[in-house]
Design a protein around this motif. Sequence first.
Motif, PDB file in Angstrom:
ATOM      1  N   SER A 281      23.594   0.474  37.407  1.00 36.30           N
ATOM      2  CA  SER A 281      24.646   0.803  38.371  1.00 36.30           C
ATOM      3  C   SER A 281      24.047   1.267  39.693  1.00 36.30           C
ATOM      4  O   SER A 281      24.508   0.880  40.777  1.00 36.30           O
ATOM      5  CB  SER A 281      25.564   1.895  37.808  1.00 36.30           C
ATOM      6  OG  SER A 281      26.236   1.443  36.653  1.00 36.30           O
ATOM      7  N   ILE A 282      23.007   2.093  39.613  1.00 33.46           N
ATOM      8  CA  ILE A 282      22.337   2.573  40.821  1.00 33.46           C
ATOM      9  C   ILE A 282      21.725   1.401  41.588  1.00 33.46           C
ATOM     10  O   ILE A 282      21.895   1.278  42.810  1.00 33.46           O
ATOM     11  CB  ILE A 282      21.264   3.618  40.465  1.00 33.46           C
ATOM     12  CG1 ILE A 282      21.937   4.936  40.041  1.00 33.46           C
ATOM     13  CG2 ILE A 282      20.328   3.863  41.658  1.00 33.46           C
ATOM     14  CD1 ILE A 282      20.969   5.986  39.534  1.00 33.46           C
ATOM     15  N   PHE A 283      21.035   0.515  40.877  1.00 34.98           N
ATOM     16  CA  PHE A 283      20.422  -0.626  41.555  1.00 34.98           C
ATOM     17  C   PHE A 283      21.479  -1.569  42.111  1.00 34.98           C
ATOM     18  O   PHE A 283      21.272  -2.199  43.152  1.00 34.98           O
ATOM     19  CB  PHE A 283      19.478  -1.366  40.606  1.00 34.98           C
ATOM     20  CG  PHE A 283      18.126  -0.735  40.511  1.00 34.98           C
ATOM     21  CD1 PHE A 283      17.147  -1.025  41.449  1.00 34.98           C
ATOM     22  CD2 PHE A 283      17.837   0.174  39.515  1.00 34.98           C
ATOM     23  CE1 PHE A 283      15.899  -0.431  41.384  1.00 34.98           C
ATOM     24  CE2 PHE A 283      16.594   0.779  39.438  1.00 34.98           C
ATOM     25  CZ  PHE A 283      15.619   0.484  40.376  1.00 34.98           C
ATOM     26  N   GLY A 284      22.615  -1.664  41.423  1.00 34.77           N
ATOM     27  CA  GLY A 284      23.703  -2.485  41.947  1.00 34.77           C
ATOM     28  C   GLY A 284      24.205  -1.961  43.280  1.00 34.77           C
ATOM     29  O   GLY A 284      24.431  -2.734  44.224  1.00 34.77           O
ATOM     30  N   MET A 285      24.374  -0.633  43.383  1.00 35.51           N
ATOM     31  CA  MET A 285      24.832  -0.042  44.637  1.00 35.51           C
ATOM     32  C   MET A 285      23.807  -0.245  45.747  1.00 35.51           C
ATOM     33  O   MET A 285      24.157  -0.571  46.887  1.00 35.51           O
ATOM     34  CB  MET A 285      25.113   1.455  44.446  1.00 35.51           C
ATOM     35  CG  MET A 285      26.441   1.735  43.765  1.00 35.51           C
ATOM     36  SD  MET A 285      26.864   3.488  43.746  1.00 35.51           S
ATOM     37  CE  MET A 285      25.864   4.039  42.353  1.00 35.51           C
ATOM     38  N   ILE A 286      22.533  -0.038  45.416  1.00 34.78           N
ATOM     39  CA  ILE A 286      21.478  -0.219  46.416  1.00 34.78           C
ATOM     40  C   ILE A 286      21.460  -1.660  46.918  1.00 34.78           C
ATOM     41  O   ILE A 286      21.420  -1.920  48.126  1.00 34.78           O
ATOM     42  CB  ILE A 286      20.109   0.167  45.818  1.00 34.78           C
ATOM     43  CG1 ILE A 286      20.032   1.676  45.587  1.00 34.78           C
ATOM     44  CG2 ILE A 286      18.977  -0.276  46.754  1.00 34.78           C
ATOM     45  CD1 ILE A 286      18.779   2.121  44.863  1.00 34.78           C
ATOM     46  N   ASN A 287      21.492  -2.609  45.992  1.00 33.66           N
ATOM     47  CA  ASN A 287      21.412  -4.017  46.383  1.00 33.66           C
ATOM     48  C   ASN A 287      22.626  -4.471  47.181  1.00 33.66           C
ATOM     49  O   ASN A 287      22.494  -5.244  48.136  1.00 33.66           O
ATOM     50  CB  ASN A 287      21.236  -4.897  45.142  1.00 33.66           C
ATOM     51  CG  ASN A 287      19.861  -4.727  44.523  1.00 33.66           C
ATOM     52  OD1 ASN A 287      18.930  -4.251  45.159  1.00 33.66           O
ATOM     53  ND2 ASN A 287      19.728  -5.113  43.268  1.00 33.66           N
ATOM     54  N   TRP A 288      23.820  -4.012  46.812  1.00 35.49           N
ATOM     55  CA  TRP A 288      25.002  -4.388  47.575  1.00 35.49           C
ATOM     56  C   TRP A 288      25.007  -3.751  48.960  1.00 35.49           C
ATOM     57  O   TRP A 288      25.518  -4.313  49.918  1.00 35.49           O
ATOM     58  CB  TRP A 288      26.275  -4.024  46.812  1.00 35.49           C
ATOM     59  CG  TRP A 288      26.660  -5.104  45.862  1.00 35.49           C
ATOM     60  CD1 TRP A 288      26.555  -5.088  44.502  1.00 35.49           C
ATOM     61  CD2 TRP A 288      27.173  -6.399  46.193  1.00 35.49           C
ATOM     62  NE1 TRP A 288      26.966  -6.285  43.966  1.00 35.49           N
ATOM     63  CE2 TRP A 288      27.352  -7.106  44.979  1.00 35.49           C
ATOM     64  CE3 TRP A 288      27.498  -7.028  47.393  1.00 35.49           C
ATOM     65  CZ2 TRP A 288      27.838  -8.407  44.943  1.00 35.49           C
ATOM     66  CZ3 TRP A 288      27.983  -8.329  47.356  1.00 35.49           C
ATOM     67  CH2 TRP A 288      28.153  -8.998  46.140  1.00 35.49           C
ATOM     68  N   PHE A 289      24.410  -2.574  49.064  1.00 38.64           N
ATOM     69  CA  PHE A 289      24.289  -1.911  50.365  1.00 38.64           C
ATOM     70  C   PHE A 289      23.565  -2.822  51.348  1.00 38.64           C
ATOM     71  O   PHE A 289      23.973  -2.974  52.497  1.00 38.64           O
ATOM     72  CB  PHE A 289      23.540  -0.592  50.178  1.00 38.64           C
ATOM     73  CG  PHE A 289      23.129   0.087  51.461  1.00 38.64           C
ATOM     74  CD1 PHE A 289      24.070   0.381  52.434  1.00 38.64           C
ATOM     75  CD2 PHE A 289      21.813   0.442  51.682  1.00 38.64           C
ATOM     76  CE1 PHE A 289      23.707   1.020  53.610  1.00 38.64           C
ATOM     77  CE2 PHE A 289      21.438   1.076  52.851  1.00 38.64           C
ATOM     78  CZ  PHE A 289      22.380   1.367  53.811  1.00 38.64           C
TER      79      PHE A 289
END
Length: 204
Positions: free
Chosen positions: A166-174
């Motif tokens: 979930s954390i990496f998903g937020m970072i990547n979408w950012f």
Amino acid sequence: MTTKGRARKGGDAMPANTQDLLLKAAADLFYKKGYSGTSIREIGLKAGVSNSLLYHYFKNKEEILFQIISIASQELLSSLRGIEARVDDPAERLREMLLHHMITHGLRNKKTTKIVVEENYWLKGKRKAIVDEYQREIRAVYMKTLREMIAQNQMEDINLTVLGFSIFGMINWFFRWYKESGELKPEEIGDTIVKFIFNGISKK
């Protein structure tokens, strides 16, 4: 991204920065047109390098992509490990890692960051395996910090696999939606995302 000068058959040294020029040109083109939309000839033309010289440094376009992604991944991993070694408190460490990942490393290297996130699936075989291993090592640094936070009662006992992705998903979408022309500065967005993560995982 530097490389030492190499000798031609005639004995003349090749320019020490030729590989750097090719990688920069490729990163510019991959960022604007995507990997599939860029030809290796375009990379040479943009760098001002002949095809014969380009092929001295890189076997094919995939090798160029691999070098861009692997260099960026190694730089991020090294920085995260540096933070891990320097910051004892795991909560403060996570906060610093996230901000570095998104702002210092990510947005200041936005072209290569976008390529890492969106173009890595073009890599095959050994190259893909090497890049995947870098990503596993990056995740491992985060996971270790999250486990320490749980051990020190700083966060809820959440499923770390779900939380990590979930954390990496937020970072990547950012990196996908951030626009420099927006109203908020990168640091403001980064702080907001970090607060959002911490509000969700911290002990109430």
